[in-house]
Design a protein around this motif. Structure first.
Motif, mmCIF file in Angstrom:
data_model
loop_
_atom_site.group_PDB
_atom_site.id
_atom_site.type_symbol
_atom_site.label_atom_id
_atom_site.label_comp_id
_atom_site.label_asym_id
_atom_site.label_seq_id
_atom_site.Cartn_x
_atom_site.Cartn_y
_atom_site.Cartn_z
ATOM 1 N N VAL A 78 0.873 -1.192 0.029
ATOM 2 C CA VAL A 78 0.182 -0.097 0.041
ATOM 3 C C VAL A 78 1.053 1.243 -0.054
ATOM 4 O O VAL A 78 0.653 2.066 -0.766
ATOM 5 N N ARG A 79 1.825 1.242 0.969
ATOM 6 C CA ARG A 79 2.765 2.543 0.756
ATOM 7 C C ARG A 79 3.462 2.608 -0.370
ATOM 8 O O ARG A 79 3.621 3.974 -0.845
ATOM 9 N N THR A 80 3.793 1.744 -1.097
ATOM 10 C CA THR A 80 4.597 1.790 -2.527
ATOM 11 C C THR A 80 3.390 2.302 -3.414
ATOM 12 O O THR A 80 3.784 3.182 -4.178
ATOM 13 N N ALA A 81 2.461 1.631 -3.482
ATOM 14 C CA ALA A 81 1.259 2.065 -4.479
ATOM 15 C C ALA A 81 0.807 3.569 -4.259
ATOM 16 O O ALA A 81 0.375 4.171 -5.295
ATOM 17 N N LEU A 82 0.671 4.026 -2.935
ATOM 18 C CA LEU A 82 0.168 5.417 -2.818
ATOM 19 C C LEU A 82 1.358 6.339 -3.119
ATOM 20 O O LEU A 82 1.022 7.334 -3.701
ATOM 21 N N ASP A 83 2.498 5.954 -2.759
ATOM 22 C CA ASP A 83 3.535 6.800 -3.306
ATOM 23 C C ASP A 83 3.532 7.086 -4.898
ATOM 24 O O ASP A 83 3.869 8.048 -5.430
ATOM 25 N N GLU A 84 3.818 5.966 -5.497
ATOM 26 C CA GLU A 84 3.427 5.871 -6.887
ATOM 27 C C GLU A 84 2.505 6.788 -7.663
ATOM 28 O O GLU A 84 2.514 7.342 -8.329
ATOM 29 N N LEU A 85 1.238 6.464 -7.029
ATOM 30 C CA LEU A 85 0.232 7.092 -7.471
ATOM 31 C C LEU A 85 0.187 8.537 -7.243
ATOM 32 O O LEU A 85 -0.037 9.460 -8.342
ATOM 33 N N GLN A 86 0.845 9.235 -5.911
ATOM 34 C CA GLN A 86 0.919 10.564 -5.797
ATOM 35 C C GLN A 86 1.839 11.242 -6.918
ATOM 36 O O GLN A 86 1.834 12.219 -7.438
ATOM 37 N N VAL A 87 3.101 10.316 -7.197
ATOM 38 C CA VAL A 87 3.913 10.828 -8.189
ATOM 39 C C VAL A 87 3.413 10.955 -9.368
ATOM 40 O O VAL A 87 3.513 11.740 -10.429
ATOM 41 N N ALA A 88 2.388 10.008 -9.866
ATOM 42 C CA ALA A 88 1.913 9.962 -11.281
ATOM 43 C C ALA A 88 1.039 11.117 -11.251
ATOM 44 O O ALA A 88 0.914 11.956 -12.386
ATOM 45 N N LEU A 89 0.267 11.322 -10.201
ATOM 46 C CA LEU A 89 -0.603 12.588 -10.230
ATOM 47 C C LEU A 89 -0.065 13.995 -10.301
ATOM 48 O O LEU A 89 -0.561 14.790 -11.247
ATOM 49 N N ASP A 90 1.025 14.141 -9.595
ATOM 50 C CA ASP A 90 1.898 15.303 -9.435
ATOM 51 C C ASP A 90 2.497 15.451 -10.960
ATOM 52 O O ASP A 90 2.682 16.512 -11.487
ATOM 53 N N GLY A 91 3.086 14.340 -11.318
ATOM 54 C CA GLY A 91 3.804 14.714 -12.837
ATOM 55 C C GLY A 91 2.830 14.856 -14.026
ATOM 56 O O GLY A 91 2.900 15.408 -14.966
ATOM 57 N N ALA A 92 1.427 14.487 -13.948
ATOM 58 C CA ALA A 92 0.554 14.628 -14.839
ATOM 59 C C ALA A 92 -0.178 16.159 -14.714
ATOM 60 O O ALA A 92 -0.535 16.625 -15.822
ATOM 61 N N ALA A 93 -0.102 16.640 -13.576
ATOM 62 C CA ALA A 93 -0.857 18.015 -13.405
ATOM 63 C C ALA A 93 0.234 19.060 -13.720
ATOM 64 O O ALA A 93 1.402 19.018 -13.520
ATOM 65 N N GLU A 94 -0.214 20.031 -14.472
ATOM 66 C CA GLU A 94 0.443 21.153 -14.725
ATOM 67 C C GLU A 94 0.781 22.026 -13.537
ATOM 68 O O GLU A 94 -0.019 22.111 -12.567
ATOM 69 N N PHE A 95 2.083 22.464 -13.341
ATOM 70 C CA PHE A 95 2.358 23.158 -11.927
ATOM 71 C C PHE A 95 2.397 24.729 -12.426
ATOM 72 O O PHE A 95 3.425 24.889 -13.349
ATOM 73 N N VAL A 96 1.672 25.797 -11.944
ATOM 74 C CA VAL A 96 1.750 27.092 -12.240
ATOM 75 C C VAL A 96 1.824 27.501 -10.784
ATOM 76 O O VAL A 96 1.122 27.851 -10.147
ATOM 77 N N PRO A 97 3.162 28.108 -10.579
ATOM 78 C CA PRO A 97 3.470 28.676 -9.222
ATOM 79 C C PRO A 97 2.477 29.860 -8.568
ATOM 80 O O PRO A 97 2.189 29.771 -7.597
ATOM 81 N N ALA A 98 2.240 30.713 -9.614
ATOM 82 C CA ALA A 98 1.450 31.791 -9.368
ATOM 83 C C ALA A 98 -0.052 31.322 -8.824
ATOM 84 O O ALA A 98 -0.653 32.063 -8.097
ATOM 85 N N THR A 99 -0.499 30.393 -9.175
ATOM 86 C CA THR A 99 -1.842 29.820 -9.345
ATOM 87 C C THR A 99 -1.943 28.328 -8.385
ATOM 88 O O THR A 99 -2.848 27.996 -8.022
ATOM 89 N N ALA A 100 -0.954 28.143 -7.976
ATOM 90 C CA ALA A 100 -0.753 26.743 -7.166
ATOM 91 C C ALA A 100 -1.281 26.612 -6.132
ATOM 92 O O ALA A 100 -0.901 27.509 -5.379
#
Length: 309
Positions: A78-100
């Motif tokens: 579960v720990r590994t799966a949740l980490d990998e899911l979080q990384v996948a979600l973070d990597g897929a989302a656009e990051f705009v500092p001014a609005t993040a």
């Protein structure tokens, strides 16, 4: 109850988030605080998960909620799966500092907290006002474990990467300086403290940084002199102690400058060459290519460059 393979299609993945939080805290109340939900919500989630997995999962003991053997085995994946899911979600989302809008947690040693915390907070407030920055003291943490578990996004200290799964970058090399109160009666107008003054003045030895100042004793000893240590105290007590005494302290130069910026203290060069120690940023490699983390690391590096001056 004995654990059995569940029907994963019918399992709410949010229940696994709650499960892992209880695994890490051994408390429904602490898990609720960590997840920012109510304690009854945690208890309800555990009840649902117990039914889905056909296992008790946790047993109440005087030391907290202890996992069953089935829960221990489950947690590894579960720990590994949740980490990998979080990384996948973070990597897929656009990051705009001014609005993040998100949070970062950085662990700092005492030196880094004194030198970098304020300018880092100011830089984030300017570039990304929706970011919440959590700064935690690193002294009581198992840094490798905290990075592995995702409890922190990075750490700033004297540590180098302890294993291949971590990465680091040196922010700057720090040297040492002396610091005294601005109106010290035994210090003249020179920018350097003399060997005689180093030997004659009472010394405050800073104990909370792990920085070795034995080089001062060695330099004095080579000239037939010695240092008189009269007080040992944490770094954060340095300012108030020096302002109310005739003591001198030997600390990292940038830390001394940070103290002098806000109080009537003077930073003095030492009359000999001092050793140096590195201040580095350390993170887990699974965050290497995530836009949000790349931005954060770049911001920290930029703030540290200004601190070199």
């Amino acid at each position: 109850m004995a654990g059995q393979a569940p029907n994963w299609r019918n399992l709410d993945l949010n229940l696994l988030v709650v499960f892992q939080a209880v695994m890490e805290t051994k408390s429904a109340t602490a898990a609720a605080g960590k997840l920012n939900i109510s304690q009854p919500a945690v208890s309800h989630a555990l009840t649902r998960l117990r039914g889905s997995l056909n296992d008790e999962l946790f047993v109440r003991t005087p030391g907290g909620l202890e996992p069953t053997p089935f829960a221990l085995n489950l947690s590894k994946g579960v720990r590994t799966a949740l980490d990998e899911l979080q990384v996948a979600l973070d990597g897929a989302a656009e990051f705009v500092p001014a609005t993040a809008e998100r949070e970062f947690t950085i662990a700092l040693n005492n030196h880094a907290a004194l030198v970098l915390a304020a300018p880092l907070a100011a830089a984030i407030a300017k570039e990304a006002p929706g970011i919440v920055l959590n700064l935690r003291p690193s002294g009581t943490l198992d840094i490798a474990e905290a990075l592995d578990r995702g409890d922190i996004d990075g750490t700033i200290s004297q540590l180098a990467a302890p294993a291949e799964r971590f990465a680091d970058v040196k922010l700057f090399d720090e040297t040492f300086a002396a610091i005294v109160r601005a109106d010290h009666p035994s210090i003249g107008q020179a920018d350097q403290i003399s060997l005689e003054a180093l030997s004659a003045l009472p010394h405050l030895l800073v104990t909370s940084t792990g920085e070795n100042t034995d080089f001062v004793d060695k330099a004095l000893r080579e000239r037939g002199l010695s240092r008189k240590i009269v007080l040992r105290a944490p770094l954060l007590a340095t300012e108030s102690i020096l302002l109310r005494s005739d003591m001198v302290a030997i600390v990292g130069r940038r830390a001394a400058q940070a103290f002098a910026l806000n109080a009537s203290l003077r930073v003095l060069d030492l009359p000999f060459e001092t050793p140096s120690f590195p201040i580095a940023l350390l993170w887990h490699r699974r965050f290497d290519h995530l836009p949000a983390h790349q931005w954060l690391r770049g911001l920290i590096i930029g703030v540290a460059k200004l601190a070199r001056r």
